[in-house]
Scaffold this active site. Sequence first.
Site, PDB file in Angstrom:
ATOM      1  N   CYS A 183       0.838  -1.194   0.000  1.00 43.61           N
ATOM      2  CA  CYS A 183       0.000   0.000   0.000  1.00 43.61           C
ATOM      3  C   CYS A 183       0.878   1.252   0.000  1.00 43.61           C
ATOM      4  CB  CYS A 183      -0.899  -0.027   1.231  1.00 43.61           C
ATOM      5  SG  CYS A 183      -1.690   1.543   1.626  1.00 43.61           S
ATOM      6  N   GLU A 184       0.642   2.148  -0.944  1.00 41.74           N
ATOM      7  CA  GLU A 184       1.480   3.349  -1.026  1.00 41.74           C
ATOM      8  C   GLU A 184       1.160   4.374   0.056  1.00 41.74           C
ATOM      9  OE1 GLU A 184      -0.621   6.285  -4.274  1.00 41.74           O
ATOM     10  OE2 GLU A 184       0.677   4.711  -5.035  1.00 41.74           O
ATOM     11  N   HIS A 185       0.043   4.212   0.750  1.00 40.50           N
ATOM     12  CA  HIS A 185      -0.328   5.162   1.797  1.00 40.50           C
ATOM     13  C   HIS A 185       0.331   4.838   3.140  1.00 40.50           C
ATOM     14  CE1 HIS A 185      -4.165   5.607  -0.802  1.00 40.50           C
ATOM     15  NE2 HIS A 185      -3.254   6.495  -1.161  1.00 40.50           N
ATOM     16  N   HIS A 186       0.523   3.539   3.419  1.00 42.57           N
ATOM     17  CA  HIS A 186       1.080   3.150   4.712  1.00 42.57           C
ATOM     18  C   HIS A 186       2.298   2.235   4.581  1.00 42.57           C
ATOM     19  CE1 HIS A 186      -3.256   4.012   5.441  1.00 42.57           C
ATOM     20  NE2 HIS A 186      -2.756   4.687   6.447  1.00 42.57           N
TER      21      HIS A 186
ATOM     22  N   GLN B 113      -5.036  -0.543  -4.992  1.00 46.67           N
ATOM     23  CA  GLN B 113      -5.645  -1.639  -5.737  1.00 46.67           C
ATOM     24  C   GLN B 113      -6.407  -1.145  -6.954  1.00 46.67           C
ATOM     25  OE1 GLN B 113      -7.589  -4.647  -3.310  1.00 46.67           O
ATOM     26  NE2 GLN B 113      -9.041  -5.086  -4.955  1.00 46.67           N
TER      27      GLN B 113
ATOM     28  N   HIS C  71      -6.259  -5.864   2.892  1.00 44.71           N
ATOM     29  CA  HIS C  71      -5.335  -4.751   3.118  1.00 44.71           C
ATOM     30  C   HIS C  71      -4.974  -4.685   4.595  1.00 44.71           C
ATOM     31  CE1 HIS C  71      -5.937  -2.618  -0.868  1.00 44.71           C
ATOM     32  NE2 HIS C  71      -6.847  -3.582  -0.894  1.00 44.71           N
TER      33      HIS C  71
ATOM     34  N   CYS D 269      -3.426  -2.435   6.045  1.00 49.84           N
ATOM     35  CA  CYS D 269      -3.625  -1.088   6.595  1.00 49.84           C
ATOM     36  C   CYS D 269      -5.024  -0.949   7.198  1.00 49.84           C
ATOM     37  CB  CYS D 269      -3.386  -0.023   5.523  1.00 49.84           C
ATOM     38  SG  CYS D 269      -4.426  -0.182   4.068  1.00 49.84           S
TER      39      CYS D 269
END
Length: 206
Positions: A96-99, A137, A165, A167
């Site tokens: 995940c690019e956010h976390h 995704q 996920h 996250c």
Amino acid sequence: MRLPEYLLIIMDRKMSKMDKNSKELIESLTEKLLHSIGEDPSREGLLRTPHRVAKAWDDFSQGYRANLDEIINDAIFNENCSEMVVVRDIEFYSMCEHHMVPFFGRAHVGYLPKGKVIGLSKIPRIVDMFSKRLQVQERLTSQVAYTLQDVLNPVGVAVVMEGRHLCMQMRGVEKQNSFTSTSAMLGQFRKSAETRSEFLSIIGKK
């Protein structure tokens, strides 16, 4: 249909190992991270952790160094075939690019040929090319679909991805049984409810 420009980013890089300087930088940053969370990087269990983390990220980030032409390797064949081709239950693992924590699941990919077919093993390799990088995704699903559309020019392409996920499961809402479904329907799969229904039935979603 050409692959949208924003999906072409870094697709022309060669598949290769991460360079030595990058690995050393990751090792240094990992050691700083361990200090920052209150750990002691010099204790026995953590002595090799920065090195192992750098090796792991070499694998997690392979998609940035992938080359689509090398992956396909001329495995596109002229074939008088017009029936649906489906490869289902392709395992994928991404970050995940956010976390920067994993998400993973299964991809189902189908297309309607128009005089050309692709080697079946190339479809999972295309999924891997895009999943082994920082992702969301939704974008991952579109990248797989538009790439097949671009290289085969088929009557249509369908991609459904189902992911769990971490996250969402390890932090935040902490919903361990949740999963996310995304789809990209191009060409006949978007136009025809009947074609779409056949694909969903094959992958067990109807």
